[in-house]
Motif scaffolding. Structure first.
Motif, PDB file in Angstrom:
ATOM      1  N   PHE A 162      -1.893  -5.202  14.471  1.00  0.00           N
ATOM      2  CA  PHE A 162      -2.309  -3.947  15.124  1.00  0.00           C
ATOM      3  C   PHE A 162      -3.489  -4.179  15.983  1.00  0.00           C
ATOM      4  O   PHE A 162      -3.570  -3.400  17.106  1.00  0.00           O
ATOM      5  CB  PHE A 162      -2.569  -3.215  13.911  1.00  0.00           C
ATOM      6  CG  PHE A 162      -2.987  -1.612  14.207  1.00  0.00           C
ATOM      7  CD1 PHE A 162      -2.117  -0.923  14.509  1.00  0.00           C
ATOM      8  CD2 PHE A 162      -4.208  -1.324  13.690  1.00  0.00           C
ATOM      9  CE1 PHE A 162      -2.624   0.446  15.124  1.00  0.00           C
ATOM     10  CE2 PHE A 162      -4.843  -0.024  13.927  1.00  0.00           C
ATOM     11  CZ  PHE A 162      -4.008   0.875  14.509  1.00  0.00           C
TER      12      PHE A 162
ATOM     13  N   ARG B  49      13.367  -1.246  13.356  1.00  0.00           N
ATOM     14  CA  ARG B  49      12.124  -0.186  13.480  1.00  0.00           C
ATOM     15  C   ARG B  49      12.586   1.048  13.572  1.00  0.00           C
ATOM     16  O   ARG B  49      11.752   1.856  13.490  1.00  0.00           O
ATOM     17  CB  ARG B  49      11.646  -0.886  14.901  1.00  0.00           C
ATOM     18  CG  ARG B  49      10.730  -0.131  15.418  1.00  0.00           C
ATOM     19  CD  ARG B  49       9.414  -0.246  14.453  1.00  0.00           C
ATOM     20  NE  ARG B  49       8.218   0.641  15.153  1.00  0.00           N
ATOM     21  CZ  ARG B  49       7.980   1.890  14.439  1.00  0.00           C
ATOM     22  NH1 ARG B  49       8.908   2.304  13.530  1.00  0.00           N
ATOM     23  NH2 ARG B  49       6.863   2.501  14.735  1.00  0.00           N
TER      24      ARG B  49
ATOM     25  N   ASN C 131       8.713   3.478   9.048  1.00  0.00           N
ATOM     26  CA  ASN C 131       7.548   3.533   9.818  1.00  0.00           C
ATOM     27  C   ASN C 131       6.547   2.756   8.928  1.00  0.00           C
ATOM     28  O   ASN C 131       5.202   3.090   8.908  1.00  0.00           O
ATOM     29  CB  ASN C 131       6.969   5.044   9.643  1.00  0.00           C
ATOM     30  CG  ASN C 131       7.447   5.704  10.940  1.00  0.00           C
ATOM     31  OD1 ASN C 131       7.811   5.230  11.976  1.00  0.00           O
ATOM     32  ND2 ASN C 131       7.569   7.082  10.825  1.00  0.00           N
ATOM     33  N   SER C 132       7.004   1.751   7.996  1.00  0.00           N
ATOM     34  CA  SER C 132       6.283   0.918   7.200  1.00  0.00           C
ATOM     35  C   SER C 132       6.615  -0.530   7.433  1.00  0.00           C
ATOM     36  O   SER C 132       7.625  -0.952   7.614  1.00  0.00           O
ATOM     37  CB  SER C 132       6.466   1.235   5.782  1.00  0.00           C
ATOM     38  OG  SER C 132       6.316   0.054   5.189  1.00  0.00           O
ATOM     39  N   LEU C 133       5.489  -1.352   7.663  1.00  0.00           N
ATOM     40  CA  LEU C 133       5.814  -2.527   8.216  1.00  0.00           C
ATOM     41  C   LEU C 133       6.182  -3.350   7.216  1.00  0.00           C
ATOM     42  O   LEU C 133       7.344  -4.318   7.666  1.00  0.00           O
ATOM     43  CB  LEU C 133       4.192  -3.390   8.646  1.00  0.00           C
ATOM     44  CG  LEU C 133       4.256  -4.892   9.081  1.00  0.00           C
ATOM     45  CD1 LEU C 133       4.939  -4.918  10.136  1.00  0.00           C
ATOM     46  CD2 LEU C 133       2.884  -5.293   8.982  1.00  0.00           C
TER      47      LEU C 133
ATOM     48  N   ARG D 299      14.018   8.324  14.654  1.00  0.00           N
ATOM     49  CA  ARG D 299      13.844   8.068  15.905  1.00  0.00           C
ATOM     50  C   ARG D 299      15.354   8.271  16.716  1.00  0.00           C
ATOM     51  O   ARG D 299      15.121   7.726  17.910  1.00  0.00           O
ATOM     52  CB  ARG D 299      13.345   6.675  15.932  1.00  0.00           C
ATOM     53  CG  ARG D 299      12.164   6.633  15.241  1.00  0.00           C
ATOM     54  CD  ARG D 299      11.729   5.277  15.404  1.00  0.00           C
ATOM     55  NE  ARG D 299      10.270   5.076  15.351  1.00  0.00           N
ATOM     56  CZ  ARG D 299       9.630   4.358  16.324  1.00  0.00           C
ATOM     57  NH1 ARG D 299      10.282   3.629  17.443  1.00  0.00           N
ATOM     58  NH2 ARG D 299       8.185   4.527  16.432  1.00  0.00           N
TER      59      ARG D 299
ATOM     60  N   ASN E  84       1.162  24.950   9.867  1.00  0.00           N
ATOM     61  CA  ASN E  84       2.090  23.482   9.749  1.00  0.00           C
ATOM     62  C   ASN E  84       0.968  22.509   9.965  1.00  0.00           C
ATOM     63  O   ASN E  84       1.359  21.371   9.491  1.00  0.00           O
ATOM     64  CB  ASN E  84       3.140  23.554  10.926  1.00  0.00           C
ATOM     65  CG  ASN E  84       4.114  24.343  10.507  1.00  0.00           C
ATOM     66  OD1 ASN E  84       4.365  24.722   9.213  1.00  0.00           O
ATOM     67  ND2 ASN E  84       5.142  24.724  11.422  1.00  0.00           N
ATOM     68  N   GLU E  85      -0.149  22.633  10.834  1.00  0.00           N
ATOM     69  CA  GLU E  85      -1.022  21.448  10.924  1.00  0.00           C
ATOM     70  C   GLU E  85      -1.564  20.988   9.770  1.00  0.00           C
ATOM     71  O   GLU E  85      -2.187  21.452   8.803  1.00  0.00           O
ATOM     72  CB  GLU E  85      -2.070  21.799  11.832  1.00  0.00           C
ATOM     73  CG  GLU E  85      -1.538  21.713  13.326  1.00  0.00           C
ATOM     74  CD  GLU E  85      -1.537  20.298  13.695  1.00  0.00           C
ATOM     75  OE1 GLU E  85      -2.205  19.386  13.396  1.00  0.00           O
ATOM     76  OE2 GLU E  85      -0.367  19.918  14.188  1.00  0.00           O
TER      77      GLU E  85
END
Lengths: 245, 374
Positions: free
Chosen positions: B173, B224, B228-230, B282, B373-374
């Motif tokens: 990262f 991928r 979204n987690s390694l 995605r 929503n934020e």
């Protein structure tokens, strides 16, 4: 009273491919100041921070943190890199990134546990990002990403903070959040060094300033040295800003 | 034989079982390590290293004169490592960028390797045939001892991965930051690179020099898309790689004369295509669906907010208005009116429409929604 220096830099010279980026820098940063490093693009501001942190090897000169080498004192130092220096599409969450701040004190192999999670959550709360802790980092706005980076440094629980353009591309709300945190750090006796671009806000935000353009132009209290003379010397043109006394 | 027969044979036929387990393990370790290569943006490094290993195989044969796989792969390992470090050296010491260095090393080493292979072909020696199998691999040459070796390397790799998980993640990262925290990033980096080289060398016998990089990249690229987690990504990539190995071997064994390496790579490529299209967050398909849905919703909201502006000027919210009034407004179609009625935001009677309580509530909140929503 004798001033205690958090960081001292002696004769630091850095060059990329024969071109000097920093030339013979002497700098002493007193403990407890909130210092801006200002200068034009290519003046070596980021390079100065990176050399102090040991990311870049200087060709000459030395750096000490409270009188000792960086290697011995690294737990006293926290770093906020430029936001653009990492890939924000990396598969991880905000909380996970902030937890990385605790890796240094953990050392090799040991895994972050409850204490580290707690520290990370507290740091996220300080920057107002607790609600986003499980958010994938690519889904954060630019300002939120910057706050996550700040939280990661806060989780390091250091004495000296180096920040590379933390205000770049953030909105007014985030800027206020960040500067309030920096001021709190100073109040707690920490030393904060910030690469800063917005000259208008220097007198309002900072109490100490270093002018840099490959060479060090000046360093000292904002009230004494933040003037047209030094700005002109640094930026090379007749620079006029209204300095609020 | 067909696939059904093949799956029966896997449990009874010794050779087939060996090959299947071998390609499965190979797929798993490649997927695992490939995730790191992809996330480090070093996808092409694997390609360069695998091509760079070819002269090593030829030289090992020239020196020893044997075709013992372990000896040849040792040669491949050494020459692959030399290639990898030359790439590093070029990037570090010249102005050339990584892609140039990769392309240079890849073609120079591969060319040299091909030269040596043709030279060997012409030697007066009956033993030389078969070296060119390393170009595209031949899974049928896998022996049980090769599979054991693969299994041991994979276990070591897994153990190291688990041990240094935190350090690997940090390096991937934000390498500079890892350095400021006091981690020796050169060591971690060398560790990852060595394991990638090792995985490539392991795969040469099965998949071959030319296609090896696909084994590293395809499972990782597919994984991928789904997470979204390694950690999930690494596990998924390993599973995809394993499945590609097993399915690929199955297809190639059931259709005679299809060589295994290319089939495995194609199966992995199908995983990638499937993932690009069908992954929920995605994937292209769902992104398009979301896009269309958003556009339709926005169109409705546009009409609704126009109606709201009209309605709020009247004391009686359900006061009827002429449909004609909307004609000057471009967002309106018969379809949107119908849709809004279905949602019970409005009522339509003849040529008049009126807003319902629900519609009034909804449209008065329209502009606040984003903030909530934020």
């Amino acid at each position: 009273m004798e001033i205690k220096y958090a960081v001292t830099v002696d004769d630091l010279t850095v060059a990329y491919n024969y071109k000097p980026v920093l030339w013979d820098i002497d700098l002493a940063i007193p403990e407890g100041v909130l210092m801006a490093i200002v200068g034009p693009n290519g003046a070596g501001k980021s390079t100065l921070i990176k050399s102090i942190l040991g990311i870049i090897n200087p060709i000459a000169g030395s750096v000490s943190i409270y009188g000792k080498s960086y290697d011995k004192q690294r737990k006293l130092v926290a770093y906020v890199p430029q936001k653009g220096s990492v890939d924000w599409d990396f598969p991880t969450t905000a909380l996970d990134v902030v937890k990385m701040g605790t890796y240094g004190s953990l050392g090799w192999v040991k895994r972050p546990g409850k204490a580290q999670k707690k520290a990370a959550l507290e740091a996220l709360e300080k920057v107002g990002m607790l609600a986003f802790k499980n958010r994938q980092i690519s889904q954060l706005s630019g300002g939120q990403q910057q706050r996550v980076f700040l939280a990661r440094a806060l989780a390091q629980n250091a004495s000296i903070y180096f920040m590379d353009e933390p205000f770049q591309g953030v909105d007014a709300t985030t800027e206020i959040t960040i500067i309030n945190i920096l001021k709190e750090l100073r109040k707690a006796g920490k030393t904060v060094v910030v690469v800063h671009h917005d000259l208008q806000t220097v007198p309002e935000y900072f109490d100490w300033v270093t002018f840099l353009n490959v060479k060090k132009i000046a360093t000292g209290p904002v009230k004494e040295i933040f003037n047209d003379d030094n700005l002109t010397k640094t930026y090379g043109i007749n620079y006029k800003v209204s300095v609020q006394q | 034989m067909d696939l059904q027969e093949y799956f029966n044979l896997v449990f009874t036929d010794y050779t087939l079982r060996t090959i299947t387990i071998g390609t499965a393990i190979l797929g798993a370790i490649c997927g695992m390590l490939g995730s790191f290569a992809v996330l480090r943006k070093q996808s092409l490094l694997g390609d360069a290293i695998s091509h760079a290993s070819l002269p090593g195989i030829a030289i090992a044969f020239l020196i020893t004169g044997t075709k013992d796989t372990n000896v040849l792969l040792l040669g491949a390992l050494i020459s692959g490592l030399i290639g990898a470090f030359w790439i590093r050296g070029i990037v570090k010491n010249t102005h050339l960028k990584t892609d140039t260095a990769l392309g240079l090393i890849l073609s120079v080493f591969f060319g040299f390797g091909m030269l040596l292979l043709t030279f060997i072909q012409k030697m007066p020696n009956a033993n030389q045939s078969g070296l060119d199998k390393f170009l595209f691999g031949q899974a049928a040459t896998l022996l049980i001892k090769d599979v054991w070796f693969m299994a041991i390397v994979t276990s070591i790799c897994l153990a190291v991965l688990l041990l240094f998980w935190k350090e690997f993640k940090l390096l991937l990262f934000d390498a500079d930051y890892a350095k400021t925290l006091g981690f020796n990033i050169k060591f971690i980096d060398a560790l990852i690179t060595s394991f990638i080289v090792l995985a490539i060398v392991l795969g040469l016998q099965t998949v071959g020099v030319v296609l090896m990089s696909a084994m590293l990249l395809a499972p990782a690229a597919a994984a991928r898309q789904w997470t979204n987690s390694l950690s999930t990504m690494v596990v998924l990539a390993a599973i995809f790689g394993l499945l590609a190995g097993v399915v690929g071997t199955g297809i190639s064994a059931s259709q005679s004369n299809l060589s295994t390496g290319p089939v495995i790579v194609l199966v992995a490529a199908i995983f990638v295509m499937f993932s690009f299209i069908f992954s929920p967050s995605r994937g292209l398909l769902f992104r398009q669906i979301r896009f269309l849905k958003n556009r339709r919703d926005l169109k409705l909201h546009k009409t609704l907010s126009f109606m709201f502006d009209l309605v709020k000027t009247h004391e009686n919210k359900s006061h009827p208005h002429a449909v004609q009034i909307l004609n000057n407004f471009q967002g309106y179609t018969r379809g949107t009116l119908k849709k809004l009625e279905e949602e019970e935001y409005i009522k339509v009677q003849g040529k008049m429409w009126s807003m319902t309580e629900k519609g009034y509530q909804f449209s008065s909140n329209l502009y606040n929604q984003n903030i909530e929503n934020e």
